[in-house]
Design a protein around this motif. Structure first.
Motif, PDB file in Angstrom:
ATOM      1  N   LEU A 110       0.822  -1.200   0.000  1.00  0.00           N
ATOM      2  CA  LEU A 110       0.000   0.000   0.000  1.00  0.00           C
ATOM      3  C   LEU A 110       0.863   1.260   0.000  1.00  0.00           C
ATOM      4  N   ALA A 111       0.283   2.356  -0.495  1.00  0.00           N
ATOM      5  CA  ALA A 111       0.979   3.640  -0.449  1.00  0.00           C
ATOM      6  C   ALA A 111       1.056   4.125   0.999  1.00  0.00           C
ATOM      7  N   ALA A 112       2.130   4.776   1.341  1.00  0.00           N
ATOM      8  CA  ALA A 112       2.311   5.276   2.701  1.00  0.00           C
ATOM      9  C   ALA A 112       1.290   6.369   2.994  1.00  0.00           C
ATOM     10  N   GLU A 113       0.719   6.354   4.206  1.00  0.00           N
ATOM     11  CA  GLU A 113      -0.238   7.386   4.588  1.00  0.00           C
ATOM     12  C   GLU A 113      -0.333   7.466   6.104  1.00  0.00           C
ATOM     13  N   PRO A 152       5.132   1.004   3.724  1.00  0.00           N
ATOM     14  CA  PRO A 152       5.908  -0.168   3.325  1.00  0.00           C
ATOM     15  C   PRO A 152       7.275  -0.224   4.008  1.00  0.00           C
ATOM     16  N   ASN A 153       7.703   0.923   4.555  1.00  0.00           N
ATOM     17  CA  ASN A 153       8.992   0.996   5.252  1.00  0.00           C
ATOM     18  C   ASN A 153       8.737   1.486   6.674  1.00  0.00           C
ATOM     19  N   LYS A 154       8.801   0.598   7.655  1.00  0.00           N
ATOM     20  CA  LYS A 154       8.469   0.972   9.025  1.00  0.00           C
ATOM     21  C   LYS A 154       9.701   1.331   9.859  1.00  0.00           C
ATOM     22  N   SER A 155      10.773   1.702   9.193  1.00  0.00           N
ATOM     23  CA  SER A 155      11.948   2.165   9.935  1.00  0.00           C
ATOM     24  C   SER A 155      11.604   3.451  10.672  1.00  0.00           C
ATOM     25  N   PRO A 156      12.217   3.719  11.823  1.00  0.00           N
ATOM     26  CA  PRO A 156      11.912   4.954  12.575  1.00  0.00           C
ATOM     27  C   PRO A 156      12.054   6.218  11.748  1.00  0.00           C
ATOM     28  N   ASP A 157      13.082   6.284  10.912  1.00  0.00           N
ATOM     29  CA  ASP A 157      13.281   7.481  10.098  1.00  0.00           C
ATOM     30  C   ASP A 157      12.146   7.676   9.101  1.00  0.00           C
ATOM     31  N   ALA A 158      11.681   6.573   8.503  1.00  0.00           N
ATOM     32  CA  ALA A 158      10.600   6.667   7.527  1.00  0.00           C
ATOM     33  C   ALA A 158       9.297   7.077   8.203  1.00  0.00           C
TER      34      ALA A 158
END
Length: 246
Positions: free
Chosen positions: A106-109, A122-128
């Protein structure tokens, strides 16, 4: 403004008293506020006797001590922001729990949903997650500040015909300022504060478009347009460390 203290059992707490002018057509009452940093503020009508204030605080001392204990517990549990599910973040003066949903397809939101700030990415890193959340804050700051300004302008005749532009800037020490061109610059972090605090900062800057300093005339004008500005400013000051470093 004065600083007093109250003892309840073995516990002692200090509180700051702010005297406010009377409201039109309404009798002002003594009000007690506990800010997120653990400071206690008491708003009282001008002319209130110190004994009446102490009595009002004494009657609610148990409630104050209970809330101060809860704040101390939360402060002990606060760690450096990791941008993971379960953390709390402020928006318009309220705490919302962060919920991070890993969604590779899914698109990030970011959505405010049922008392949570829900981040799907899709990227659950703290920075993202931090970047997504901050972009969400800035987008909501832009629309919120514009809406609050449009409402306040009705009270400010000298800008009604030519409303100032609003610019956003991320600042660590200031909530707002005016540019030489007459634009109002607001700190994006301010969207985390309650609406009355946002209104105070905007009104402060609108008054600077008429009075370009902090003279008696400036504060007289601010008091005329926002009689409770001292109480609201104190509330914002007491939240500043949390909101600016979140």
């Amino acid at each position: 403004m004065s600083q007093l203290k109250c003892r309840y059992g073995d516990y002692e707490f200090h509180y700051k008293v702010i005297y406010l002018p009377p409201r039109e057509k309404q009798r002002r009452k003594i009000a007690i506020h506990i800010h997120p940093n653990g400071s206690v503020q008491v708003d009282a009508p001008e002319g209130t006797e110190a004994t009446d204030i102490r009595q009002a605080v004494g009657k609610r001392a148990r409630w104050v001590v209970k809330h101060l204990a809860e704040i101390r517990q939360r402060q002990r549990e606060v760690l450096a922001r990791r941008y993971i599910s379960g953390e709390s973040h402020f928006y318009l003066g309220r705490r919302y729990m962060l919920k991070v949903n890993h969604a590779p397809r899914l698109a990030a939101e970011v959505k405010l949903l049922r008392g949570c700030l829900k981040v799907s990415t899709p990227n659950k890193s703290p920075d993202a997650v931090k970047e997504l959340l901050w972009e969400w804050y800035k987008a909501h700051a832009k629309t919120t500040f514009r809406r609050r300004l449009d409402l306040l302008i009705e009270q400010v005749p000298w800008v009604r015909e030519s409303p100032p532009k609003v610019r956003l800037l991320t600042m660590k020490r200031q909530w707002g300022s005016c540019s030489p061109k007459g634009d109002i610059i607001l700190n994006s972090h301010l969207v985390k504060a309650p609406c009355d605090c946002i209104d105070y900062v905007i009104m402060h800057e609108l008054c600077h478009l008429r009075e370009h300093n902090h003279s008696q005339n400036f504060y007289r004008l601010l008091g005329l347009l926002m009689p409770e500005w001292q109480s609201v400013k104190a509330k914002l000051d007491n939240m500043s460390e949390i909101l600016l470093n979140q």
